[in-house]
Design an enzyme around this catalytic site. Structure first.
Site, PDB file in Angstrom:
ATOM      1  N   ILE A 115      -4.253 -26.720 -33.672  1.00  0.00           N
ATOM      2  CA  ILE A 115      -5.113 -27.078 -34.806  1.00  0.00           C
ATOM      3  C   ILE A 115      -4.846 -26.175 -36.003  1.00  0.00           C
ATOM      4  CG2 ILE A 115      -7.514 -27.088 -35.598  1.00  0.00           C
ATOM      5  CD1 ILE A 115      -8.291 -28.077 -32.788  1.00  0.00           C
ATOM      6  N   TYR A 143     -17.211 -19.442 -23.204  1.00  0.00           N
ATOM      7  CA  TYR A 143     -16.571 -20.029 -24.379  1.00  0.00           C
ATOM      8  C   TYR A 143     -17.554 -20.902 -25.146  1.00  0.00           C
ATOM      9  CZ  TYR A 143     -13.491 -23.158 -27.040  1.00  0.00           C
ATOM     10  OH  TYR A 143     -12.898 -23.887 -28.041  1.00  0.00           O
ATOM     11  N   THR A 191      -6.766 -18.228 -39.780  1.00  0.00           N
ATOM     12  CA  THR A 191      -6.555 -17.391 -38.606  1.00  0.00           C
ATOM     13  C   THR A 191      -6.196 -18.276 -37.414  1.00  0.00           C
ATOM     14  OG1 THR A 191      -8.863 -17.423 -37.807  1.00  0.00           O
ATOM     15  CG2 THR A 191      -8.285 -15.769 -39.479  1.00  0.00           C
ATOM     16  N   SER A 241     -16.699 -26.097 -31.815  1.00  0.00           N
ATOM     17  CA  SER A 241     -16.328 -27.039 -30.752  1.00  0.00           C
ATOM     18  C   SER A 241     -17.551 -27.862 -30.411  1.00  0.00           C
ATOM     19  CB  SER A 241     -15.851 -26.281 -29.506  1.00  0.00           C
ATOM     20  OG  SER A 241     -15.725 -27.165 -28.404  1.00  0.00           O
TER      21      SER A 241
END
Length: 248
Positions: free
Chosen positions: A16, A150, A10, A137
């Site tokens: 990336i 985020y 996805t 992350s």
């Protein structure tokens, strides 16, 4: 080589995700990428004959079902060996400026979409004793104030990854996370900042990386490919940081 294996990535149109798609294709997989922008999806799919694409938004349950349906029904697919949940969004917003719309958009794509894409693909993955790799992350464990929402979504994804690894172990499946740090991607192009602000932020981040540079998307893709391979057969519930020591 991984002939006849299938990977779904996805957010695979740029950065990336695109590097991961190309890496799997080079390793012999058939690859389906998703994203919201057909132009960039088409460009990435055109980089290798083994990559196909579908315009789909992971925040839409209808699009998720459509995507998994294509994997099930399309000639040449019909199976799924690896799901890479890479789709994500993030904008710098100070906490006092956070709105319900910003919160909902970020969580719907980064967390809700990831969870329900995984759920939709689960029956196919169980058949192949497949792999799930979630792109998180380094800010999941070391939040950045300007990216607080985020960062929180990535923390949720990391927790989900570890719990799901335990839940699916009896099915012979592995679930892992890859947490990039500062990587050269189009991310900064999408951030609502002036060119001067972007340059300043990039310089500040670069100075915080012990290895003294941003990483490449291929360096992230290499770790994802490793985790999907039989060489990582005893690795599940793990987080691999690709960050040049940023979060050490």
């Amino acid at each position: 080589m991984s002939k006849n294996r299938v990977a779904l990535v996805t957010g695979g149109s740029t950065g990336i995700g695109a590097a991961i798609a190309r890496k799997f294709a080079e390793n012999g997989y058939k690859v389906l990428i998703t994203g919201r922008t057909e132009k960039t999806l088409r460009q990435t799919a055109g980089s290798h004959e083994a990559i196909d694409y579908i315009v789909a938004d992971v925040s839409s349950l209808e699009d998720i079902e459509k995507t998994v349906g294509i994997v099930k029904q399309t000639i040449g697919y019909g199976r799924l060996d690896v799901l890479v949940n890479n789709a994500g969004v993030g904008q710098p917003v100070s906490f006092d400026q956070v709105t319900p719309e910003h919160f909902d958009t970020t969580f719907n794509i980064n967390v809700r979409g990831l969870v329900f894409m995984t759920k939709a693909a689960l029956s196919l993955l169980k058949e192949t004793r497949g792999n799930i790799i979630n792109i998180t992350s380094v800010v999941a464990a070391d939040p950045i104030p300007q990216f607080l929402v985020y960062s929180s979504t990535k923390g949720a994804v990391l927790t989900f990854t570890k719990g799901l690894a335990k839940a699916l172990a009896d099915d012979g499946m592995r679930v892992n996370a890859v947490s990039p740090g500062p990587i050269e991607t189009p991310f900064f192009e999408k951030v609502d900042m002036s060119d001067e602000q972007k340059a300043g932020l990039g310089q500040a981040i670069n100075q915080m990386v012990p290895l003294g540079r941003f990483g490449s998307t291929d360096e992230v893709a290499d770790i994802v490919a490793f985790l999907a391979s039989d060489r990582a057969s005893y690795i599940t519930g793990a987080e691999y940081k690709v960050d040049g020591g940023f979060a050490a």
